[in-house]
Design a protein around this motif. Structure first.
Motif, PDB file in Angstrom:
ATOM      1  N   TYR A   1     -62.894  35.467  38.536  1.00  0.00           N
ATOM      2  CA  TYR A   1     -62.651  36.367  37.522  1.00  0.00           C
ATOM      3  C   TYR A   1     -62.032  37.508  37.991  1.00  0.00           C
ATOM      4  O   TYR A   1     -62.376  38.097  38.857  1.00  0.00           O
TER       5      TYR A   1
ATOM      6  N   VAL B   1     -60.297  32.958  35.476  1.00  0.00           N
ATOM      7  CA  VAL B   1     -60.432  33.641  34.202  1.00  0.00           C
ATOM      8  C   VAL B   1     -59.930  34.921  34.549  1.00  0.00           C
ATOM      9  O   VAL B   1     -60.247  35.743  35.208  1.00  0.00           O
TER      10      VAL B   1
ATOM     11  N   LEU C   1     -69.610  33.045  31.871  1.00  0.00           N
ATOM     12  CA  LEU C   1     -68.664  32.281  32.860  1.00  0.00           C
ATOM     13  C   LEU C   1     -69.638  31.654  33.795  1.00  0.00           C
ATOM     14  O   LEU C   1     -69.404  30.460  34.279  1.00  0.00           O
TER      15      LEU C   1
END
Length: 142
Positions: free
Chosen positions: A110, A89, A102
């Motif tokens: 991330y 992400v 998440l």
């Protein structure tokens, strides 16, 4: 500097991003670093999810904030279809609530925007290694 990997052409990446500039530039950088990967593009979470339902992707890279369906919801839906999905992400959001959401769906990769390509390439490389290792692991015969 580490040499670029040359993974098998069968590594398929889905890149989901609503910003046209990022959707054009980042896949070019990925292709230059990892020659031979196939990158499919989607401009929102709904399109990305539909592509995942119809195709097999080794890695999904997504933004969070997108029209129609955000990246967190899309990632959760993909995890429902494929629990071991490799998802990265990218987002400009750094608020804890996003990290928590998440983490709840099992995503730990991330990357904050503006994207640090070294971090992105490390995450992609890690997932390529995992995919290739799994594909080349000998079958266990009982």
């Amino acid at each position: 500097m580490e040499p670029a990997r040359n993974p098998a052409k069968s590594i398929n990446i889905l890149f989901v991003e609503d910003d046209r500039y990022a959707r054009e530039l980042i896949p070019l950088m990925i292709s230059n670093k990892f020659p031979g990967v196939a990158i499919i593009l989607a401009d929102n979470g709904e399109s990305g999810l539909e592509l995942c339902r119809a195709n097999e992707f080794d890695i999904v890279i997504t933004d969070i904030n997108m029209p129609d369906m955000d990246g967190i919801r899309m990632a959760g839906e993909i995890r429902g279809l494929k629990p071991d999905a490799k998802i990265i992400v990218m987002s400009g959001y750094s608020e804890k609530c996003y990290f928590d959401q998440l983490q709840d769906i099992g995503i730990t990769d991330y990357i904050l925007k503006p994207v640090d390509t070294k971090l992105l390439f490390l995450a992609i490389g890690k997932f390529i290694d995992q995919v290739m290792l799994k594909r080349h692991r000998p079958a266990v015969i009982n």
